[in-house]
Scaffold this motif. Structure first.
Motif, mmCIF file in Angstrom:
data_model
loop_
_atom_site.group_PDB
_atom_site.id
_atom_site.type_symbol
_atom_site.label_atom_id
_atom_site.label_comp_id
_atom_site.label_asym_id
_atom_site.label_seq_id
_atom_site.Cartn_x
_atom_site.Cartn_y
_atom_site.Cartn_z
ATOM 1 N N GLN A 1 0.828 -1.208 0.000
ATOM 2 C CA GLN A 1 0.000 0.000 0.000
ATOM 3 C C GLN A 1 0.861 1.256 0.000
ATOM 4 N N GLN A 2 1.880 1.251 0.855
ATOM 5 C CA GLN A 2 2.747 2.430 0.951
ATOM 6 C C GLN A 2 3.450 2.697 -0.370
ATOM 7 N N ASN A 3 3.979 1.641 -0.987
ATOM 8 C CA ASN A 3 4.701 1.804 -2.252
ATOM 9 C C ASN A 3 3.793 2.283 -3.379
ATOM 10 N N LEU A 4 2.506 1.927 -3.281
ATOM 11 C CA LEU A 4 1.552 2.333 -4.307
ATOM 12 C C LEU A 4 0.922 3.693 -4.007
ATOM 13 N N GLY A 5 1.238 4.250 -2.832
ATOM 14 C CA GLY A 5 0.659 5.529 -2.446
ATOM 15 C C GLY A 5 -0.803 5.440 -2.066
ATOM 16 N N LEU A 6 -1.228 4.278 -1.579
ATOM 17 C CA LEU A 6 -2.614 4.073 -1.193
ATOM 18 C C LEU A 6 -2.771 4.229 0.314
ATOM 19 N N GLN A 7 -3.807 4.893 0.725
ATOM 20 C CA GLN A 7 -4.053 5.104 2.144
ATOM 21 C C GLN A 7 -4.748 3.895 2.742
ATOM 22 N N ALA A 8 -4.210 3.393 3.843
ATOM 23 C CA ALA A 8 -4.801 2.236 4.516
ATOM 24 C C ALA A 8 -5.989 2.666 5.355
ATOM 25 N N ARG A 9 -7.011 1.807 5.379
ATOM 26 C CA ARG A 9 -8.176 2.034 6.232
ATOM 27 C C ARG A 9 -8.380 0.806 7.090
ATOM 28 N N ARG B 1 -10.813 -3.324 5.645
ATOM 29 C CA ARG B 1 -9.778 -4.108 4.985
ATOM 30 C C ARG B 1 -10.213 -4.638 3.619
ATOM 31 N N PRO B 2 -11.474 -5.069 3.443
ATOM 32 C CA PRO B 2 -11.874 -5.509 2.099
ATOM 33 C C PRO B 2 -11.682 -4.410 1.041
ATOM 34 N N ARG B 3 -12.007 -3.172 1.397
ATOM 35 C CA ARG B 3 -11.801 -2.074 0.458
ATOM 36 C C ARG B 3 -10.320 -1.911 0.127
ATOM 37 N N ASP B 4 -9.463 -2.046 1.152
ATOM 38 C CA ASP B 4 -8.026 -1.913 0.942
ATOM 39 C C ASP B 4 -7.501 -2.977 -0.013
ATOM 40 N N VAL B 5 -7.916 -4.221 0.201
ATOM 41 C CA VAL B 5 -7.445 -5.318 -0.652
ATOM 42 C C VAL B 5 -7.936 -5.117 -2.085
ATOM 43 N N SER B 6 -9.176 -4.712 -2.223
ATOM 44 C CA SER B 6 -9.723 -4.469 -3.554
ATOM 45 C C SER B 6 -8.972 -3.346 -4.263
ATOM 46 N N ASP C 1 -9.833 -9.600 -6.800
ATOM 47 C CA ASP C 1 -9.246 -9.364 -8.112
ATOM 48 C C ASP C 1 -9.684 -7.974 -8.566
ATOM 49 N N PRO C 2 -9.226 -7.497 -9.714
ATOM 50 C CA PRO C 2 -9.546 -6.121 -10.094
ATOM 51 C C PRO C 2 -11.021 -5.858 -10.386
ATOM 52 N N GLU C 3 -11.812 -6.911 -10.605
ATOM 53 C CA GLU C 3 -13.182 -6.711 -11.084
ATOM 54 C C GLU C 3 -14.267 -7.178 -10.126
ATOM 55 N N GLY C 4 -14.100 -8.326 -9.478
ATOM 56 C CA GLY C 4 -15.193 -8.960 -8.765
ATOM 57 C C GLY C 4 -15.306 -8.574 -7.304
ATOM 58 N N PRO C 5 -16.189 -9.268 -6.578
ATOM 59 C CA PRO C 5 -16.330 -9.027 -5.148
ATOM 60 C C PRO C 5 -15.122 -9.536 -4.384
ATOM 61 N N VAL C 6 -15.012 -9.141 -3.140
ATOM 62 C CA VAL C 6 -13.965 -9.662 -2.266
ATOM 63 C C VAL C 6 -14.466 -10.966 -1.637
ATOM 64 N N ILE C 7 -13.647 -11.992 -1.708
ATOM 65 C CA ILE C 7 -13.976 -13.286 -1.109
ATOM 66 C C ILE C 7 -13.362 -13.321 0.282
ATOM 67 N N GLU C 8 -14.123 -13.816 1.253
ATOM 68 C CA GLU C 8 -13.670 -13.821 2.641
ATOM 69 C C GLU C 8 -13.903 -15.196 3.246
ATOM 70 N N MET C 9 -12.972 -15.615 4.107
ATOM 71 C CA MET C 9 -13.141 -16.891 4.816
ATOM 72 C C MET C 9 -12.284 -16.897 6.065
#
Length: 278
Positions: free
Chosen positions: A151-159, A163-168, A189-197
Motif C-alpha cells: 500500500q505504501q509503495n503504491l501511495g494508497l491510504q490504509a483504512r 480491509r476488504p476495500r483496501d485489498v480491492s 481481483d480487479p473486477e469482482g467481489p472480495v472473497i472472505e473466509m
C-alpha cells in the motif's frame, strides 16, 4: 463498501477432481517453484511438499543449491534444475523464503522473466517488490506487514476499518489478484467481489504455513488453467485451512485440538482432499 462473498466447502470442491483414465502427469498440472534460499531452504521444502500433496502431476524446483538438496532429500520425485526452457509450466510459485535485500542482479532478471511470461505466477514474500510492471497473470500472497508495504509503495491510504476495500484497491492498482493472509483471509481481483473466509483454526498461526499455502495455490492454479484465479485462490486457502483442521485434530469442531507445524498441514492435504471429494 465493496461486495463480500463468503467461500464454502461446496465452492472449494468444484476445483478438485479425481484423475481419470485419460489423465497423465501433465494434464494434472505442472508447477515450478523458484523459492527458498541458502538462509531459508525449508521454505522450498514446504512449498514443494504442498504442491505434490495438493495433487500436482509434475513439480519442478528451480533455486538455491542448498534448498534443492533439501527438496530432493524430502521429495526425490521432484525435478530440480535451472533448465526450464523446454519444460511446460502451468503455474509458477516465487518468493517464499527469499529476501529482496539479498537478491542478486541475476536472480532479479530471472524473476522478471517469469513475471513477464505466459504462465500464472503465485508471488510471495521476497518477490512482491517486483510486481509493478509484471504482465503475467498474478496472485499475490502478502501477510499484513507485506500488504502494508505494498500500500505504501503504491501511495494508497490504509483504512483499518475497511480491509476488504483496501485489498480491492491494491488488486485494482496492480491489475492482479491479491490474497491477504490472516485469521480472516481476504481475496480480491480487479473486477469482482472480495472473497472472505476464516483460517479455520488458530493452530495454523505458525511459521512456514504460508509457504505451504503458496505450494497449494500453485498446484490448484496449474490444475484449473481456465478458471478465475481469485476463485482458485479461495479454494486453495479454504483447503489449506481444512488440512490444518485435520492436522490439529479439530476437523469435526468438537475438541480444542493440538499444536501443529507447517509440514503437518502439507501432510494432511491428501486426507483433507479425500474428505472434500467424498
Amino acid at each position: 463498501m465493496v461486495d463480500i462473498r463468503e467461500w464454502s466447502r461446496r465452492d472449494t470442491a468444484r476445483f478438485l477432481r479425481v484423475p481419470g483414465t485419460e489423465d497423465d502427469k501433465y494434464s494434472r498440472g505442472v508447477v515450478a517453484l523458484r523459492t527458498g534460499s541458502a538462509a531459508y531452504p525449508g521454505a522450498a521444502v514446504l512449498g514443494v511438499e504442498a504442491a505434490w500433496r495438493a495433487g500436482a502431476g509434475y513439480v519442478r524446483y528451480v533455486g538455491a543449491q542448498r534448498a534443492a538438496d533439501a527438496v530432493l532429500a524430502r521429495r526425490p520425485e521432484t525435478v530440480a534444475g535451472a533448465d526450464t526452457g523446454r519444460s511446460r509450466i502451468d503455474a509458477w510459485v516465487i518468493g517464499s523464503g527469499t529476501d529482496a535485500a539479498q537478491r542478486s542482479d541475476a536472480e532479479t532478471a530471472q524473476l522478471r522473466e517469469i513475471l513477464t511470461g505466459p504462465a500464472p505466477v503465485v508471488v510471495d514474500a521476497g518477490a512482491l517488490d517486483l510486481v509493478p510492471g509484471a504482465t503475467a497473470p498474478l496472485l499475490l500472497t502478502p501477510h499484513a506487514g507485506e500488504f502494508a508495504r505494498l500500500q505504501q509503495n503504491l501511495g494508497l491510504q490504509a483504512r483499518s476499518d475497511d480491509r476488504p476495500r483496501d485489498v480491492s484497491a491494491v488488486a485494482r492498482e496492480l491489475r492482479a489478484t491479491v490474497l491477504l493472509k490472516g485469521a480472516r483471509t481476504l481475496i480480491a481481483d480487479p473486477e469482482g467481489p472480495v472473497i472472505e473466509m476464516s483460517a479455520g483454526t488458530g493452530w495454523l498461526a505458525t511459521a512456514g504455513t504460508g509457504d505451504v499455502l503458496a505450494g497449494i495455490l500453485g498446484a490448484l492454479i496449474a490444475a484449473n488453467r481456465d478458471a478465475p484465479i481469485a476463485e482458485v485462490a479461495a479454494a486453495g486457502a479454504w483447503l489449506h485451512g481444512h488440512a490444518a483442521r485435520h492436522a490439529a485434530g479439530v476437523a469435526d469442531g468438537t475438541v480444542p485440538g493440538h499444536p501443529i507445524v507447517a509440514l503437518d498441514v502439507a501432510e494432511a492435504l491428501p486426507h483433507a482432499i479425500a474428505d472434500l471429494l467424498s
